[in-house]
Motif scaffolding. Structure first.
Motif, PDB file in Angstrom:
ATOM      1  N   THR A 173      11.157 -23.494  24.244  1.00 61.47           N
ATOM      2  CA  THR A 173       9.873 -23.335  23.334  1.00 61.47           C
ATOM      3  C   THR A 173       9.205 -22.243  23.785  1.00 61.47           C
ATOM      4  OG1 THR A 173       9.660 -25.718  23.462  1.00 61.47           O
ATOM      5  CG2 THR A 173       7.670 -24.653  22.809  1.00 61.47           C
ATOM      6  N   ALA A 174       9.295 -21.459  24.931  1.00 56.04           N
ATOM      7  CA  ALA A 174       8.523 -20.400  25.036  1.00 56.04           C
ATOM      8  C   ALA A 174       9.281 -19.214  24.951  1.00 56.04           C
ATOM      9  CB  ALA A 174       8.118 -20.280  26.605  1.00 56.04           C
ATOM     10  N   LEU A 175      10.471 -19.229  24.731  1.00 56.84           N
ATOM     11  CA  LEU A 175      11.307 -18.030  24.577  1.00 56.84           C
ATOM     12  C   LEU A 175      10.990 -17.046  23.446  1.00 56.84           C
ATOM     13  CD1 LEU A 175      13.472 -16.295  25.732  1.00 56.84           C
ATOM     14  CD2 LEU A 175      15.147 -17.581  24.407  1.00 56.84           C
ATOM     15  N   PRO A 176      10.680 -17.695  22.097  1.00 56.23           N
ATOM     16  CA  PRO A 176      10.005 -16.721  21.227  1.00 56.23           C
ATOM     17  C   PRO A 176       8.857 -16.033  21.420  1.00 56.23           C
ATOM     18  CG  PRO A 176      10.879 -19.010  20.266  1.00 56.23           C
ATOM     19  CD  PRO A 176      10.857 -19.124  21.790  1.00 56.23           C
ATOM     20  N   TYR A 177       7.854 -16.818  22.233  1.00 54.18           N
ATOM     21  CA  TYR A 177       6.574 -16.063  22.722  1.00 54.18           C
ATOM     22  C   TYR A 177       7.020 -14.998  23.745  1.00 54.18           C
ATOM     23  CZ  TYR A 177       4.017 -20.014  20.377  1.00 54.18           C
ATOM     24  OH  TYR A 177       3.474 -20.952  19.584  1.00 54.18           O
ATOM     25  N   VAL A 178       8.008 -15.343  24.500  1.00 52.29           N
ATOM     26  CA  VAL A 178       8.421 -14.453  25.788  1.00 52.29           C
ATOM     27  C   VAL A 178       8.974 -12.955  25.082  1.00 52.29           C
ATOM     28  CG1 VAL A 178       9.946 -13.760  27.460  1.00 52.29           C
ATOM     29  CG2 VAL A 178       8.905 -16.051  27.346  1.00 52.29           C
ATOM     30  N   MET A 179       9.960 -13.408  23.845  1.00 52.15           N
ATOM     31  CA  MET A 179      10.334 -12.172  23.313  1.00 52.15           C
ATOM     32  C   MET A 179       9.338 -11.160  22.632  1.00 52.15           C
ATOM     33  SD  MET A 179      13.307 -12.063  24.532  1.00 52.15           S
ATOM     34  CE  MET A 179      13.785 -10.729  23.194  1.00 52.15           C
ATOM     35  N   THR A 180       8.245 -12.049  21.962  1.00 51.41           N
ATOM     36  CA  THR A 180       7.167 -11.178  21.378  1.00 51.41           C
ATOM     37  C   THR A 180       6.593 -10.487  22.293  1.00 51.41           C
ATOM     38  OG1 THR A 180       6.985 -12.698  19.565  1.00 51.41           O
ATOM     39  CG2 THR A 180       5.134 -11.425  20.227  1.00 51.41           C
ATOM     40  N   GLY A 181       6.088 -11.170  23.558  1.00 52.61           N
ATOM     41  CA  GLY A 181       5.593 -10.214  24.607  1.00 52.61           C
ATOM     42  C   GLY A 181       6.265  -9.082  25.075  1.00 52.61           C
ATOM     43  N   VAL A 182       7.457  -9.360  25.225  1.00 52.84           N
ATOM     44  CA  VAL A 182       8.294  -7.921  25.648  1.00 52.84           C
ATOM     45  C   VAL A 182       8.418  -6.961  24.649  1.00 52.84           C
ATOM     46  CG1 VAL A 182      10.546  -7.486  26.339  1.00 52.84           C
ATOM     47  CG2 VAL A 182       9.882  -9.378  27.190  1.00 52.84           C
ATOM     48  N   ARG A 183       8.594  -7.307  23.416  1.00 48.95           N
ATOM     49  CA  ARG A 183       8.196  -6.438  22.515  1.00 48.95           C
ATOM     50  C   ARG A 183       7.046  -5.567  22.512  1.00 48.95           C
ATOM     51  NH1 ARG A 183       6.744  -7.444  17.263  1.00 48.95           N
ATOM     52  NH2 ARG A 183       7.281  -9.365  17.354  1.00 48.95           N
ATOM     53  N   LEU A 184       6.193  -6.385  22.642  1.00 49.67           N
ATOM     54  CA  LEU A 184       4.822  -5.654  22.674  1.00 49.67           C
ATOM     55  C   LEU A 184       4.473  -4.797  24.095  1.00 49.67           C
ATOM     56  CD1 LEU A 184       2.388  -8.570  21.453  1.00 49.67           C
ATOM     57  CD2 LEU A 184       3.172  -6.638  20.132  1.00 49.67           C
ATOM     58  N   ALA A 185       4.957  -5.373  25.025  1.00 50.55           N
ATOM     59  CA  ALA A 185       4.973  -4.783  26.426  1.00 50.55           C
ATOM     60  C   ALA A 185       6.035  -3.658  26.517  1.00 50.55           C
ATOM     61  CB  ALA A 185       5.514  -5.502  27.315  1.00 50.55           C
ATOM     62  N   ALA A 186       7.000  -3.512  25.782  1.00 52.85           N
ATOM     63  CA  ALA A 186       7.668  -2.247  25.661  1.00 52.85           C
ATOM     64  C   ALA A 186       7.046  -0.973  24.785  1.00 52.85           C
ATOM     65  CB  ALA A 186       9.112  -2.486  24.806  1.00 52.85           C
ATOM     66  N   ALA A 187       6.268  -1.192  23.972  1.00 50.54           N
ATOM     67  CA  ALA A 187       5.559  -0.324  23.059  1.00 50.54           C
ATOM     68  C   ALA A 187       4.247   0.020  23.801  1.00 50.54           C
ATOM     69  CB  ALA A 187       4.887  -0.868  21.821  1.00 50.54           C
ATOM     70  N   VAL A 188       3.728  -0.888  24.787  1.00 49.98           N
ATOM     71  CA  VAL A 188       2.520  -0.629  25.573  1.00 49.98           C
ATOM     72  C   VAL A 188       2.942   0.292  26.972  1.00 49.98           C
ATOM     73  CG1 VAL A 188       0.814  -1.266  27.216  1.00 49.98           C
ATOM     74  CG2 VAL A 188       1.238  -2.517  24.965  1.00 49.98           C
ATOM     75  N   ALA A 189       4.234   0.199  27.207  1.00 49.58           N
ATOM     76  CA  ALA A 189       4.741   0.653  28.493  1.00 49.58           C
ATOM     77  C   ALA A 189       4.977   2.128  28.171  1.00 49.58           C
ATOM     78  CB  ALA A 189       6.061   0.191  28.990  1.00 49.58           C
ATOM     79  N   LEU A 190       5.651   2.313  26.954  1.00 52.73           N
ATOM     80  CA  LEU A 190       6.033   3.989  26.397  1.00 52.73           C
ATOM     81  C   LEU A 190       4.631   4.648  26.307  1.00 52.73           C
ATOM     82  CD1 LEU A 190       7.968   5.629  25.579  1.00 52.73           C
ATOM     83  CD2 LEU A 190       7.303   5.028  23.154  1.00 52.73           C
ATOM     84  N   ILE A 191       3.632   4.077  25.685  1.00 49.39           N
ATOM     85  CA  ILE A 191       2.204   4.950  25.425  1.00 49.39           C
ATOM     86  C   ILE A 191       1.643   5.091  26.936  1.00 49.39           C
ATOM     87  CG2 ILE A 191      -0.202   4.283  24.798  1.00 49.39           C
ATOM     88  CD1 ILE A 191       0.923   2.446  22.781  1.00 49.39           C
ATOM     89  N   LEU A 192       1.752   3.922  27.808  1.00 47.83           N
ATOM     90  CA  LEU A 192       1.132   4.355  29.099  1.00 47.83           C
ATOM     91  C   LEU A 192       2.027   5.483  30.034  1.00 47.83           C
ATOM     92  CD1 LEU A 192      -1.242   3.360  30.813  1.00 47.83           C
ATOM     93  CD2 LEU A 192      -0.708   1.880  28.522  1.00 47.83           C
ATOM     94  N   ALA A 193       3.298   5.342  29.938  1.00 48.80           N
ATOM     95  CA  ALA A 193       4.168   6.369  30.451  1.00 48.80           C
ATOM     96  C   ALA A 193       3.714   7.807  30.056  1.00 48.80           C
ATOM     97  CB  ALA A 193       5.561   5.887  30.393  1.00 48.80           C
ATOM     98  N   ILE A 194       3.676   8.008  28.839  1.00 46.57           N
ATOM     99  CA  ILE A 194       3.498   9.219  28.426  1.00 46.57           C
ATOM    100  C   ILE A 194       1.887   9.662  28.650  1.00 46.57           C
ATOM    101  CG2 ILE A 194       3.307  10.764  26.267  1.00 46.57           C
ATOM    102  CD1 ILE A 194       5.667   9.249  25.263  1.00 46.57           C
ATOM    103  N   THR A 195       0.970   8.771  28.594  1.00 46.82           N
ATOM    104  CA  THR A 195      -0.402   8.910  28.631  1.00 46.82           C
ATOM    105  C   THR A 195      -0.582   9.563  30.039  1.00 46.82           C
ATOM    106  OG1 THR A 195      -1.199   7.404  27.110  1.00 46.82           O
ATOM    107  CG2 THR A 195      -2.841   7.980  28.800  1.00 46.82           C
ATOM    108  N   VAL A 196      -0.079   8.820  31.145  1.00 48.33           N
ATOM    109  CA  VAL A 196      -0.192   8.991  32.668  1.00 48.33           C
ATOM    110  C   VAL A 196       0.547  10.439  32.859  1.00 48.33           C
ATOM    111  CG1 VAL A 196       0.333   8.263  34.851  1.00 48.33           C
ATOM    112  CG2 VAL A 196      -0.096   6.783  33.135  1.00 48.33           C
ATOM    113  N   GLU A 197       1.477  10.896  32.331  1.00 50.08           N
ATOM    114  CA  GLU A 197       2.103  11.997  32.588  1.00 50.08           C
ATOM    115  C   GLU A 197       1.288  13.154  32.041  1.00 50.08           C
ATOM    116  OE1 GLU A 197       6.868  10.317  32.047  1.00 50.08           O
ATOM    117  OE2 GLU A 197       5.858  11.380  30.601  1.00 50.08           O
ATOM    118  N   LEU A 198       0.781  12.687  30.822  1.00 46.42           N
ATOM    119  CA  LEU A 198      -0.051  13.680  30.340  1.00 46.42           C
ATOM    120  C   LEU A 198      -1.430  13.986  31.078  1.00 46.42           C
ATOM    121  CD1 LEU A 198      -0.609  15.444  27.550  1.00 46.42           C
ATOM    122  CD2 LEU A 198      -1.859  13.418  26.608  1.00 46.42           C
TER     123      LEU A 198
END
Length: 259
Positions: A173-198
Motif C-alpha cells: 500500500t505504501a510503495l506508490p507513496y514511497v516512489m512519489t517521495g523518492v521522485r520528489l526527493a531526487a529533484a530536491v537533492a539535485l537542487i540542494l547539491a548545486i545550490t550548496v556548491e554554488l
C-alpha cells in the motif's frame, strides 16, 4: 511506437519555442547580449565545456553528492517512516517534532555545514540528506496511513506478526507513496547539491557556475545552467521510469498503459 512519440511532441515544440525566443531576444536588442547571450552562443560555450576534462570532473562531483545524498535520505526516510507509522502512539509523539523540523530550509543550515565539514563533500551530503529526507518520510507516513484497516485486521486474525504485516499489507500500500517521495526527493537533492556548491564553493557544477559568473564568462555560465536543467529533466524522467517499473502491478500504472 507512434503513440509513444506523440505525447512528447508538444514538449519538444515548447523547447524549440524557448530556444527561438532565447536566440531572438538578445539579437533584437531587447536584452543586452552581455547579460543574456544568444542561444547559439551558449551552445558554442557548451561545446567548449564538454571538451574540458574539468567539466566532467565537476559533473561527477555533483552526481556523487546527489546520488549518495538521495540514497541516504531514501533509506532513512523509509525506515523512519515505517517505524513511526507502525509503532503504536509513536506518530503522535513525533508529530510536533516533524512539523517543527520539516519547514526549516536546508540553506539555513549552510553555516552549520561549513562549521562542521568546511567545503567538503560531507557538507553537501548533510544538506542534501536533510532536504530530501522529509520528502520521503512524509510520503511513507501518508502511505502507511492509507492501509486498509480491514486488511490489517485480517492479517492479525491470521496470526501474521509485525514484520509479516509490514511486508504483505503495509508495504504494497505504501510503495506508490514511497516512489512519489523518492521522485520528489531526487529533484530536491539535485537542487540542494548545486545550490550548496554554488554558495560554499564545494566541488561541482555549482562551483563552476560561480567561477564562470565571477570571471565574466557569461556564455559559459548559461551553458552550465543549461546542463543543470538537462540533468533535472533526465533525473525526473529516470525516476518516472523506475516508478512505472516498480509499480507495474499497480492499478494506477496499468490504467495508463494503452496496451
Amino acid at each position: 511506437m507512434i503513440a509513444a512519440v506523440i505525447p512528447a511532441v508538444p514538449g519538444l515544440f515548447g523547447l524549440l519555442v524557448c530556444a527561438a525566443l532565447w536566440e531572438a531576444v538578445p539579437r533584437l536588442g531587447l536584452v543586452d547580449p552581455d547579460f543574456l547571450p544568444p542561444f547559439t552562443t551558449t551552445l558554442n560555450a557548451l561545446r567548449g565545456e564538454l571538451a574540458d576534462a574539468a567539466f566532467w570532473t565537476a559533473l561527477g562531483d555533483t552526481l556523487t553528492g546527489w546520488a549518495l545524498g538521495l540514497a541516504l535520505a531514501t533509506a532513512g526516510g523509509v525506515l523512519a517512516g515505517l517505524v513511526i507509522a507502525t509503532v503504536p502512539h509513536l506518530r503522535e509523539l513525533t508529530a510536533s517534532t516533524v512539523e517543527f523540523l520539516r519547514p526549516i530550509p536546508s540553506v539555513a543550515l549552510i553555516p552549520l555545514a561549513i562549521l562542521l565539514f568546511g567545503t567538503e563533500l560531507r557538507s553537501v551530503l548533510l544538506l542534501v540528506v536533510y532536504a530530501a529526507f522529509w520528502q520521503v518520510l512524509v510520503q511513507v507516513l501518508y502511505g502507511v496511513q492509507d492501509v486498509d484497516p480491514v486488511a490489517d485486521d485480517t492479517a492479525r486474525a491470521f496470526g501474521l506478526g509485525p514484520w509479516a504485516r509490514v511486508r504483505h499489507v503495509v508495504w504494497p500500500t505504501a510503495l506508490p507513496y514511497v516512489m512519489t517521495g523518492v521522485r520528489l526527493a531526487a529533484a530536491v537533492a539535485l537542487i540542494l547539491a548545486i545550490t550548496v556548491e554554488l554558495v560554499i564553493g564545494a566541488p561541482g557544477l555549482g562551483h563552476r557556475i560561480n567561477v564562470a559568473q565571477s570571471s565574466q564568462a557569461v556564455p559559459d555560465m548559461y551553458a552550465l545552467i543549461l546542463v543543470a536543467g538537462c540533468l533535472g529533466v533526465l533525473i525526473n524522467t529516470g525516476a518516472r521510469f523506475v516508478e512505472r517499473r516498480a509499480l507495474s502491478w499497480h492499478q494506477s500504472v496499468r490504467a495508463e498503459d494503452p496496451a
